[in-house]
Design an enzyme around this catalytic site. Sequence first.
Site, short mmCIF file in Angstrom:
data_model
loop_
_atom_site.label_atom_id
_atom_site.label_comp_id
_atom_site.label_asym_id
_atom_site.label_seq_id
_atom_site.Cartn_x
_atom_site.Cartn_y
_atom_site.Cartn_z
N GLY A 1 2.34 2.73 10.91
CA GLY A 1 3.36 3.77 10.77
C GLY A 1 4.05 4.16 12.07
CD GLU B 1 -3.76 -2.04 7.63
OE1 GLU B 1 -2.61 -2.26 7.25
OE2 GLU B 1 -4.38 -1.02 7.32
CD GLU C 1 -3.03 5.97 6.42
OE1 GLU C 1 -2.96 5.95 5.18
OE2 GLU C 1 -2.15 5.51 7.16
CB SER D 1 4.80 -1.27 12.36
OG SER D 1 4.47 0.09 12.57
CG HIS E 1 -5.99 2.27 5.15
ND1 HIS E 1 -5.56 3.26 5.98
CD2 HIS E 1 -4.98 1.38 5.05
CE1 HIS E 1 -4.33 2.98 6.38
NE2 HIS E 1 -3.95 1.85 5.83
N GLY F 1 2.69 -0.87 4.42
CA GLY F 1 2.75 0.52 3.98
C GLY F 1 4.19 0.93 3.71
N GLY F 2 4.79 1.63 4.68
CA GLY F 2 6.12 2.23 4.52
C GLY F 2 7.17 1.30 3.95
CG ASN G 1 -1.74 1.23 1.38
OD1 ASN G 1 -1.87 2.01 0.43
ND2 ASN G 1 -2.31 1.45 2.56
CD1 TRP G 2 3.82 1.20 -2.74
CD2 TRP G 2 4.06 2.53 -4.54
NE1 TRP G 2 4.79 0.65 -3.55
CE2 TRP G 2 4.96 1.44 -4.65
CE3 TRP G 2 4.01 3.48 -5.56
CZ2 TRP G 2 5.82 1.31 -5.74
CZ3 TRP G 2 4.87 3.33 -6.64
CH2 TRP G 2 5.76 2.26 -6.72
CE LYS G 3 -0.14 3.64 4.66
NZ LYS G 3 -0.22 3.85 6.09
#
Length: 244
Positions: A169, A163, A98, A201, A96, A222-223, A8-10
């Site tokens: 993050g 999640e 976010e 994470s 999600h 993600g990251g 997930n590159w966001k």
Amino acid sequence: MSTTLIANWKMNGDAGRAREWAFTINRQLADAPAHVQVVLCPPNPYLSIAGMALPGNARLKLGAQNCHAQTNGAFTGEVSAAMLKDCGCAYVILGHSERRVMGERDADVLAKAEAAIAAGLTPVICVGESQSEYEKEAMKDVLSAQLASIKGLPLGAYLIAYEPIWAIGTGKTPSELEIAAAHSHIKTVLGSGVHVLYGGSVKADNIGKILEIDSVSGALIGGASLEIISMGALITAAAMRVRK
Ligand code: PGA
């Protein structure tokens, strides 16, 4: 059972990275065991660019990070599930945290999931408790409430990503027992056949332990999914998983 890694590159990345990442990771996947699957979810403008870097028989699938519940119409700025399918997507992340903080409710997630399934996409529906809910030991109640609306969806047509919001993050992760308890609760609510991923994470140095948990069908990352090198390390770790 397969091990699905969802990148997930966001709202990150660019065209060059989408092209290079898709090409390189797809090649790496050719050497990985068949149970390892990767889904790249870049921002929408890069979906077709990433798709063009994938030769036929790609082991790497494309996914989007959201869709609209309607098929078309006067919804400026929105993208339908059918359009995503048309651009080569197989998956779409929905609900999600976010997006939930932007106002997305469980009813919206259900409507989008129905639209996605009707368009031939597999929704990846995100659920999880906040830090304060975690501290109040309310994880099961929060998950039950979030899952209530999607109970009627056909099992097998979607994935769940557990999640915990406090793990996204932050570098913090639940213990293996906590992940197992959340996954077991999700399966109790939806049915034992549902595939549940873990997200929050996930890094190359913890994915091995997370994938040792029987009920974990993969990870939403993600990251650590943005850089080709760290994504490659995640695939290498997933490839070492012993499938039962
Ligand atoms: P993270 O994000 O891996 O950077 O914690 C996960 C997610 O938000 O899906």
